[in-house]
Design a protein around this motif. Structure first.
Motif, PDB file in Angstrom:
ATOM      1  N   SER A 287      53.055   6.442 -12.873  1.00  0.00           N
ATOM      2  CA  SER A 287      54.451   6.838 -12.693  1.00  0.00           C
ATOM      3  C   SER A 287      54.612   8.280 -13.169  1.00  0.00           C
ATOM      4  O   SER A 287      53.979   8.669 -14.162  1.00  0.00           O
ATOM      5  CB  SER A 287      55.358   5.912 -13.504  1.00  0.00           C
ATOM      6  N   PRO A 288      55.408   9.114 -12.537  1.00  0.00           N
ATOM      7  CA  PRO A 288      56.113   8.850 -11.271  1.00  0.00           C
ATOM      8  C   PRO A 288      55.158   8.982 -10.085  1.00  0.00           C
ATOM      9  O   PRO A 288      53.984   9.290 -10.266  1.00  0.00           O
ATOM     10  CB  PRO A 288      57.174   9.956 -11.255  1.00  0.00           C
ATOM     11  N   VAL A 289      55.676   8.779  -8.904  1.00  0.00           N
ATOM     12  CA  VAL A 289      54.872   8.921  -7.697  1.00  0.00           C
ATOM     13  C   VAL A 289      54.748  10.417  -7.375  1.00  0.00           C
ATOM     14  O   VAL A 289      55.756  11.126  -7.351  1.00  0.00           O
ATOM     15  CB  VAL A 289      55.538   8.174  -6.517  1.00  0.00           C
ATOM     16  N   PRO A 316      49.897   6.607 -16.872  1.00  0.00           N
ATOM     17  CA  PRO A 316      49.408   5.284 -16.471  1.00  0.00           C
ATOM     18  C   PRO A 316      50.285   4.186 -17.082  1.00  0.00           C
ATOM     19  O   PRO A 316      50.724   4.306 -18.221  1.00  0.00           O
ATOM     20  CB  PRO A 316      47.982   5.231 -17.030  1.00  0.00           C
ATOM     21  N   VAL A 317      50.558   3.170 -16.303  1.00  0.00           N
ATOM     22  CA  VAL A 317      51.365   2.034 -16.782  1.00  0.00           C
ATOM     23  C   VAL A 317      50.433   0.830 -16.859  1.00  0.00           C
ATOM     24  O   VAL A 317      49.728   0.519 -15.896  1.00  0.00           O
ATOM     25  CB  VAL A 317      52.530   1.748 -15.804  1.00  0.00           C
ATOM     26  N   ASN A 318      50.439   0.169 -18.009  1.00  0.00           N
ATOM     27  CA  ASN A 318      49.495  -0.957 -18.160  1.00  0.00           C
ATOM     28  C   ASN A 318      49.913  -2.144 -17.298  1.00  0.00           C
ATOM     29  O   ASN A 318      51.101  -2.418 -17.123  1.00  0.00           O
ATOM     30  CB  ASN A 318      49.405  -1.397 -19.627  1.00  0.00           C
ATOM     31  N   GLY A 319      48.917  -2.821 -16.767  1.00  0.00           N
ATOM     32  CA  GLY A 319      49.169  -4.029 -15.990  1.00  0.00           C
ATOM     33  C   GLY A 319      48.018  -4.985 -16.173  1.00  0.00           C
ATOM     34  O   GLY A 319      46.966  -4.620 -16.711  1.00  0.00           O
ATOM     35  N   PHE A 320      48.209  -6.211 -15.728  1.00  0.00           N
ATOM     36  CA  PHE A 320      47.148  -7.219 -15.897  1.00  0.00           C
ATOM     37  C   PHE A 320      47.343  -8.348 -14.901  1.00  0.00           C
ATOM     38  O   PHE A 320      48.455  -8.582 -14.416  1.00  0.00           O
ATOM     39  CB  PHE A 320      47.140  -7.760 -17.336  1.00  0.00           C
ATOM     40  N   GLU A 321      46.241  -9.034 -14.598  1.00  0.00           N
ATOM     41  CA  GLU A 321      46.325 -10.196 -13.726  1.00  0.00           C
ATOM     42  C   GLU A 321      46.885 -11.375 -14.529  1.00  0.00           C
ATOM     43  O   GLU A 321      46.623 -11.485 -15.740  1.00  0.00           O
ATOM     44  CB  GLU A 321      44.936 -10.550 -13.169  1.00  0.00           C
ATOM     45  N   ALA A 322      47.630 -12.226 -13.860  1.00  0.00           N
ATOM     46  CA  ALA A 322      48.197 -13.403 -14.533  1.00  0.00           C
ATOM     47  C   ALA A 322      48.387 -14.506 -13.506  1.00  0.00           C
ATOM     48  O   ALA A 322      48.548 -14.239 -12.310  1.00  0.00           O
ATOM     49  CB  ALA A 322      49.545 -13.063 -15.166  1.00  0.00           C
ATOM     50  N   MET A 323      48.355 -15.739 -13.977  1.00  0.00           N
ATOM     51  CA  MET A 323      48.710 -16.852 -13.095  1.00  0.00           C
ATOM     52  C   MET A 323      50.208 -16.759 -12.813  1.00  0.00           C
ATOM     53  O   MET A 323      50.996 -16.485 -13.728  1.00  0.00           O
ATOM     54  CB  MET A 323      48.362 -18.178 -13.757  1.00  0.00           C
ATOM     55  N   TRP A 324      50.578 -17.012 -11.573  1.00  0.00           N
ATOM     56  CA  TRP A 324      51.972 -16.837 -11.144  1.00  0.00           C
ATOM     57  C   TRP A 324      52.955 -17.617 -12.013  1.00  0.00           C
ATOM     58  O   TRP A 324      53.992 -17.113 -12.426  1.00  0.00           O
ATOM     59  CB  TRP A 324      52.112 -17.233  -9.673  1.00  0.00           C
TER      60      TRP A 324
END
Lengths: 341, 196
Positions: A287-289, A316-324
Motif C-alpha cells: 500500500s498504496p498502489v 508491505p501489509v502483513n497477510g496470512f492464509e487461514a481457513m475460511w
C-alpha cells in the motif's frame, strides 16, 4: 508512611508495566469486531493445560539436505526470511508445539501455528516468550506471554485479557507453503529439526494430513469448536489469504488471485496492491498502489517476495492464509475479493 | 448371596480348576489388550506409514516425566519405532495403563467366575453394566494437541464440553473399582483364585 510506601510500590509496578511494553513491541490499533473481553468470554478450554502443548524455546536446526530425509516435497512448511536468513518450520513439528520462540538476526521472534484454523503468524517478542495457554476462541490458539500473563488469540494478534488488553503484537511475515517451493526459493535455508526437547511422533499429524489432504484439513470437513460468527460462502476449511488494517479485514479468494496475478483493492483510507507469488503460491500486499502498476509478467520474485522498481518504498501489509470459517469468525465484516459481486 | 457357597458346584474338581485357569488367562489377555487399546487411544502407540527402526531417547528428568501434556497424560522419555509400530514411552502413562489393565483383568475374572456360577446366582445386570461402563471413559480420555479424542472423532458440539474430559479417566477407574467391589459382594473370588 505506610501510604507513601504503597504509593511508591504502585509507581514501581506501573514503571515495570512500561518496561514490558518496551521489551515486546506493541501497537494500539488492532482490528477488533468486539470488545477484547468478549473474546475471552467466548473462549473455552481445548483440553490441555497451560503449556501442556509445549512451545519450542531452544530450536535446533538441520541443513536443507538433512531436512530432505524428513520432509517430502509437498509437505507444508512455515517459512521466514528475515535479515538475510531463511528458516523453515515444518508443519509436522509445529502441529505438536504451535509456538517456536526463536531469534533471527538478533531479534526475538515467535513463529506460531494453529492447526485448527490453519494459520501461521510471526511476531516480534523482544525478550519475552509466548506459550500455549490451552484455551481457544473461534477454534484459534490463544497464546499467553510469560512476562505479563496477557492472553493473545493468534489471529487477532491482540491481547484480550491481562495487562496488555487491547494492544497488539507487531507481526512479521511468514509464508505458508510447501517444502519443495520454499527450498527452491531459499536453497540455503535452515530447517527446524526434531530435536525439540520433547518426544513426539513427528511423522504423525493427529488431525489429518496435508500431503495428501486428509482428515480435519479437507475443505468440506466440519470444525470442532463453536465460533462467534458463521458463513457458508466457502467450505469451512477452504484456505483464503487474509489481511487486515486498522479499519477493515480483506479475504482474498486464492483461486481468483492465481487467475488474475494482481488485484487492487480500494480500501476506505488507502488502496492495496495484492500480488500472487507463483513460486511460493502465496500473496504479498502493498500500500498504496503505485501510479504505474507493473504487470504481473514484469515482476521478479526474490527472497523477500516480489521485486520491481515501482514497488520500492511501498508499505508491505502483513497477510496470512487461514481457513475460511476462522477468518469469518473473527472478521464477520470482511471484504471478500473473489471476482464475484 | 446367602447360601450361595453351599449350593455351588465343587470348584476344586479338575473341570472347574481348568475353567478357573482359563478364566484367569482370559482376564489377563483382556487386561493386556485394554492396556494396548488405552495407549493407542492416548496416541502413545500408533502405526506409521513407513517402516523405521529407531530409538530416540529424550529427557529422563523426573520433572520432565511428571509434566502433563493433558490431564493424566504425561510426557514421554523415548520414542521407539519398530517397523510400523511407534511407541512413545512415557513411564507414567504406562503406569496408568497398567493400573487400568489390572482393574479390567480383575473385573473380567470376576465376571467369568460369577458367570460360571450363574445357575446358582445370576449376575445382576447392574454389575455387568458398571463394569462395561467403566471400560469406555478412559479410552475416550485420550487427547492430541488441542482436542480430546472424542472431539477428533468429530461429534458436533462435543468440543464445547472439552473442560469436562479430564474427568473421564478417574470415572473409568471409579466405575471399574465399584464394579469389582460389587462382584466381591456377590461372592466373586479374588483374582487368580477359584471359589473356595
Amino acid at each position: 508512611m505506610h501510604l507513601i510506601s504503597r504509593f511508591a510500590l504502585a509507581v514501581a509496578l506501573a514503571g515495570s508495566a512500561t518496561t514490558y511494553a518496551e521489551t515486546m513491541p506493541l501497537h494500539d490499533k488492532p482490528l477488533l469486531t468486539h470488545a477484547p473481553e468478549r473474546y475471552w468470554e467466548e473462549s473455552l478450554s481445548g483440553g490441555p493445560p497451560k503449556d501442556g502443548i509445549p512451545s519450542i524455546d531452544a530450536p535446533d536446526w538441520w541443513t536443507a539436505e538433512r531436512a530432505d530425509t524428513f520432509l517430502s516435497p509437498h509437505d507444508r512448511v512455515i517459512g521466514v526470511f528475515r535479515n538475510g536468513e531463511a528458516r523453515a518450520y515444518p508443519q509436522r513439528i509445529l502441529v505438536w508445539h504451535e509456538i517456536v520462540n526463536d531469534t533471527i538476526g538478533g531479534n526475538g521472534v515467535s513463529i506460531t501455528y494453529c492447526p485448527l484454523t490453519g494459520t501461521a503468524l510471526g511476531f516480534l517478542r523482544g525478550d519475552n516468550t509466548l506459550g500455549v495457554s490451552g484455551r481457544l476462541v473461534n477454534s484459534n490458539l490463544i497464546m499467553y506471554d510469560r512476562d505479563t500473563d496477557s492472553y493473545w488469540p493468534q489471529v487477532l494478534a491482540a491481547a484480550v485479557r491481562g495487562p496488555h488488553t487491547g494492544q497488539a503484537l507487531e507481526e512479521i511475515r511468514v509464508v505458508w507453503t510447501t517444502w519443495e517451493r520454499w527450498r527452491e526459493r531459499h536453497p540455503r535455508t535452515r530447517v527446524l529439526s526434531d530435536e525439540t526437547g520433547f518426544i513426539r511422533n513427528y511423522r504423525r499429524d493427529p488431525y489429518g494430513s496435508y500431503n495428501p489432504l486428509e482428515g480435519y484439513y479437507v475443505p468440506d470437513s466440519g470444525r470442532f469448536f463453536p465460533v462467534m460468527h458463521e458463513n457458508g460462502r466457502y467450505p469451512p476449511k477452504q484456505e483464503i489469504f487474509g489481511f487486515r488494517t486498522a479499519r477493515e479485514a480483506v479475504a482474498v479468494d486464492r483461486d481468483h488471485l492465481r487467475d488474475q496475478g494482481l488485484l487492487i483493492h480500494q480500501g476506505p483510507e488507502q488502496d492495496y496492491l495484492i500480488i500472487h507469488d507463483p513460486g511460493l503460491d502465496t500473496a504479498w500486499v502493498f500500500s498504496p498502489v503505485p501510479e504505474q502498476t507493473p504487470s504481473h509478467d514484469e515482476l521478479r520474485f526474490g527472497p523477500q517476495g516480489p521485486e520491481h522498481p515501482e514497488l520500492e518504498g511501498l508499505e508491505p501489509v502483513n497477510g496470512f492464509e487461514a481457513m475460511w470459517f476462522a477468518w469469518y469468525a473473527f472478521y464477520p465484516d470482511t471484504v471478500v475479493l473473489s471476482g464475484v459481486p | 448371596m446367602p447360601g450361595m457357597r453351599s449350593t455351588l458346584i465343587p470348584w476344586c474338581s479338575p473341570v472347574f480348576r481348568e475353567r478357573h485357569q482359563r478364566a484367569t488367562l482370559i482376564a489377563c489377555a483382556a487386561g493386556g489388550f485394554y492396556a494396548l487399546l488405552y495407549l493407542y487411544a492416548i496416541d502413545d502407540l500408533s502405526l506409521a506409514d513407513l517402516r523405521e527402526w529407531r530409538l530416540r531417547i529424550g529427557s529422563v528428568e523426573p520433572e520432565h516425566m511428571l509434566r502433563m501434556r493433558a490431564p493424566f497424560l504425561f510426557e514421554g522419555v523415548a520414542l521407539l519405532s519398530a517397523g510400523r509400530i511407534v511407541w512413545l514411552i512415557s513411564p507414567l502413562n504406562l503406569a496408568i495403563s497398567t493400573l487400568l489393565a489390572a482393574l479390567v483383568a480383575t473385573n473380567v475374572h470376576g465376571m467369568l467366575s460369577l458367570h460360571a456360577a450363574r445357575n446358582q446366582c445370576p449376575v445382576p445386570a447392574g454389575s455387568r453394566a458398571t463394569a462395561l461402563g467403566g471400560l469406555l471413559p478412559a479410552l475416550l480420555a485420550g487427547g492430541a494437541c488441542c482436542a480430546p479424542t472424542l472431539v477428533l472423532i468429530g461429534i458436533p458440539g462435543l468440543a464445547a464440553y472439552a473442560a469436562l474430559f479430564p474427568w473421564l479417566l478417574p470415572a473409568s477407574v471409579l466405575l471399574l473399582l465399584l464394579s469389582r467391589l460389587w462382584q466381591r459382594r456377590l461372592g466373586a473370588p479374588a483374582f487368580g483364585r477359584a471359589f473356595p
